[in-house]
Design an enzyme around this catalytic site. Structure first.
Site, mmCIF file in Angstrom:
data_model
loop_
_atom_site.group_PDB
_atom_site.id
_atom_site.type_symbol
_atom_site.label_atom_id
_atom_site.label_comp_id
_atom_site.label_asym_id
_atom_site.label_seq_id
_atom_site.Cartn_x
_atom_site.Cartn_y
_atom_site.Cartn_z
ATOM 1 N N SER A 1 0.859 -1.189 0.000
ATOM 2 C CA SER A 1 0.000 0.000 0.000
ATOM 3 C C SER A 1 0.893 1.236 0.000
ATOM 4 C CB SER A 1 -0.857 0.010 1.267
ATOM 5 O OG SER A 1 -1.499 1.258 1.414
ATOM 6 N N TYR B 1 -1.395 -1.076 10.318
ATOM 7 C CA TYR B 1 -1.549 -1.262 8.865
ATOM 8 C C TYR B 1 -0.291 -0.774 8.145
ATOM 9 C CZ TYR B 1 -3.760 -1.269 4.253
ATOM 10 O OH TYR B 1 -4.062 -1.515 2.929
HETATM 11 N N1 NAP Z 1 -8.809 -0.868 -1.330
HETATM 12 C C1 NAP Z 1 -7.809 -0.017 -1.122
HETATM 13 O O1 NAP Z 1 -7.990 1.222 -1.150
HETATM 14 C C2 NAP Z 1 -6.424 -0.548 -0.870
HETATM 15 C C3 NAP Z 1 -5.378 0.393 -0.841
HETATM 16 C C4 NAP Z 1 -4.089 -0.065 -0.625
HETATM 17 C C5 NAP Z 1 -3.850 -1.405 -0.457
HETATM 18 N N2 NAP Z 1 -4.885 -2.302 -0.466
HETATM 19 C C6 NAP Z 1 -4.552 -3.706 -0.271
HETATM 20 O O2 NAP Z 1 -5.075 -4.439 -1.355
HETATM 21 C C7 NAP Z 1 -5.346 -5.798 -0.940
HETATM 22 C C8 NAP Z 1 -6.760 -6.167 -1.343
HETATM 23 O O3 NAP Z 1 -7.636 -5.300 -0.620
HETATM 24 P P1 NAP Z 1 -9.139 -5.005 -1.040
HETATM 25 O O4 NAP Z 1 -9.327 -3.542 -0.990
HETATM 26 O O5 NAP Z 1 -9.493 -5.758 -2.271
HETATM 27 O O6 NAP Z 1 -9.842 -5.616 0.245
HETATM 28 P P2 NAP Z 1 -11.140 -6.550 0.380
HETATM 29 O O7 NAP Z 1 -12.149 -6.113 -0.592
HETATM 30 O O8 NAP Z 1 -11.466 -6.543 1.827
HETATM 31 O O9 NAP Z 1 -10.585 -7.975 -0.044
HETATM 32 C C9 NAP Z 1 -9.651 -8.638 0.745
HETATM 33 C C10 NAP Z 1 -9.389 -9.998 0.128
HETATM 34 O O10 NAP Z 1 -8.442 -10.688 0.955
HETATM 35 C C11 NAP Z 1 -8.974 -11.966 1.304
HETATM 36 N N3 NAP Z 1 -8.528 -12.269 2.668
HETATM 37 C C12 NAP Z 1 -8.624 -11.467 3.755
HETATM 38 N N4 NAP Z 1 -8.144 -12.101 4.842
HETATM 39 C C13 NAP Z 1 -7.730 -13.326 4.415
HETATM 40 C C14 NAP Z 1 -7.147 -14.432 5.060
HETATM 41 N N5 NAP Z 1 -6.888 -14.424 6.372
HETATM 42 N N6 NAP Z 1 -6.842 -15.531 4.327
HETATM 43 C C15 NAP Z 1 -7.105 -15.550 2.990
HETATM 44 N N7 NAP Z 1 -7.650 -14.538 2.322
HETATM 45 C C16 NAP Z 1 -7.971 -13.429 3.031
HETATM 46 C C17 NAP Z 1 -10.485 -11.802 1.232
HETATM 47 O O11 NAP Z 1 -11.137 -13.032 0.951
HETATM 48 P P3 NAP Z 1 -11.839 -13.900 2.144
HETATM 49 O O12 NAP Z 1 -12.488 -12.939 3.075
HETATM 50 O O13 NAP Z 1 -12.793 -14.803 1.432
HETATM 51 O O14 NAP Z 1 -10.727 -14.671 2.788
HETATM 52 C C18 NAP Z 1 -10.622 -10.860 0.035
HETATM 53 O O15 NAP Z 1 -10.585 -11.588 -1.173
HETATM 54 C C19 NAP Z 1 -5.096 -5.802 0.576
HETATM 55 O O16 NAP Z 1 -3.818 -6.316 0.850
HETATM 56 C C20 NAP Z 1 -5.170 -4.337 0.958
HETATM 57 O O17 NAP Z 1 -4.449 -4.045 2.138
HETATM 58 C C21 NAP Z 1 -6.173 -1.907 -0.678
#
Ligand code: NAP
Length: 224
Positions: free
Chosen positions: A110, A123
């Site tokens: 991130s 985080y």
């Molecule tokens: N959205 C943003 O603005 C943003 C910005 C910077 C970085 N990120 C990073 O991008 C990545 C994806 O985030 P997102 O925004 O798509 O979040 P999200 O919509 O909450 O999706 C998170 C994903 O991770 C999986 N996950 C969570 N905990 C897990 C575990 N313990 N074991 C296996 N799978 C797990 C979830 O699937 P299940 O719940 O089915 O396990 C889901 O597919 C993350 O690393 C986040 O920190 C996001």
């Protein structure tokens, strides 16, 4: 293609969509913090696919960590998912990729990993850890044909950010996926996006704490 997360029904639905487009999808309903199960899933995938080209460690959580209440338990959970989850996802594939002399190990970190922000201690630490881990791994793998990299998004519209009101430079998911795919093909090292954050990165890294406190004030106490 191998798909890994915890919710089987969503994984199965996605696998069906992928297979409808003519590719093969193998589902692994595994929690990324489970080191032995992640190693087993990796070994199973390598056997079935006869190798591996690309691994993306994407799983991550952003939860209130209870830091002001003195509760370190949620912080431990966050660090295990966001940091140990990444090493559990990538490392089991290293020997196969080195033997093949090819492959990309990508982790979704991130932009929050570039600079400490108030209210984002756990985080930010987890994402800074992912950036440092992939940087060191890349150097360690130099000359093997295997590349390690970190993808560093700013805000992206996903379920994780659904409740947030202030999201400077926010982008939609399709744009984020296009930018990340391009970065993987080009074997970038630490790829920060969108471009506004990439430009601001050196400034943010060196900005004094009083300025950071003003431009990124801590979230409400119940969100920390
Ligand atoms: N959205 C943003 O603005 C943003 C910005 C910077 C970085 N990120 C990073 O991008 C990545 C994806 O985030 P997102 O925004 O798509 O979040 P999200 O919509 O909450 O999706 C998170 C994903 O991770 C999986 N996950 C969570 N905990 C897990 C575990 N313990 N074991 C296996 N799978 C797990 C979830 O699937 P299940 O719940 O089915 O396990 C889901 O597919 C993350 O690393 C986040 O920190 C996001």
């Amino acid at each position: 293609m191998g798909l890994c997360a915890r919710r089987t029904e969503l994984l199965t639905e996605l696998a069906r969509e992928i297979e409808a487009r003519g590719a093969r999808a193998i589902v692994y309903a595994v929690d990324v913090v489970d080191t032995p199960e992640m190693a087993k899933a990796a070994a199973d995938f390598v056997e079935k696919a006869a190798g591996v080209d690309l691994v993306i460690a994407n799983a991550g959580i952003a939860i209130p960590t209870g830091i002001l209440a003195g509760n370190s338990e949620p912080i431990g959970r966050l660090l295990r998912v966001n940091l140990v989850g990444v090493t559990n996802t990538l490392v089991p594939f290293v020997p196969t990729m080195v033997a093949q002399r090819s492959g990309v190990l990508a982790a979704v970190a991130s932009a929050a990993g570039h600079r400490a922000l108030p209210g984002r201690a756990a985080y930010g630490a987890s994402k800074a850890g992912v950036i440092e881990f992939t940087s060191a791994l890349r150097m360690e793998l130099y000359g093997t044909g295997v590349h390690a990299m970190a993808l560093c998004p700013g805000f992206v519209h996903t379920p994780m950010t659904a409740g947030l009101s202030k999201m400077p430079f926010v982008i939609d998911l399709d744009t984020a996926v296009t930018l990340m795919s391009r970065a993987i093909v080009r074997r970038r090292r630490t790829f920060t996006f969108p471009w506004q954050l990439r430009l601001m990165r050196p400034i943010l890294r060196n900005a004094p704490e009083w300025l950071i406190r003003r431009i990124a004030p801590p979230p409400r106490p119940e969100e920390r």
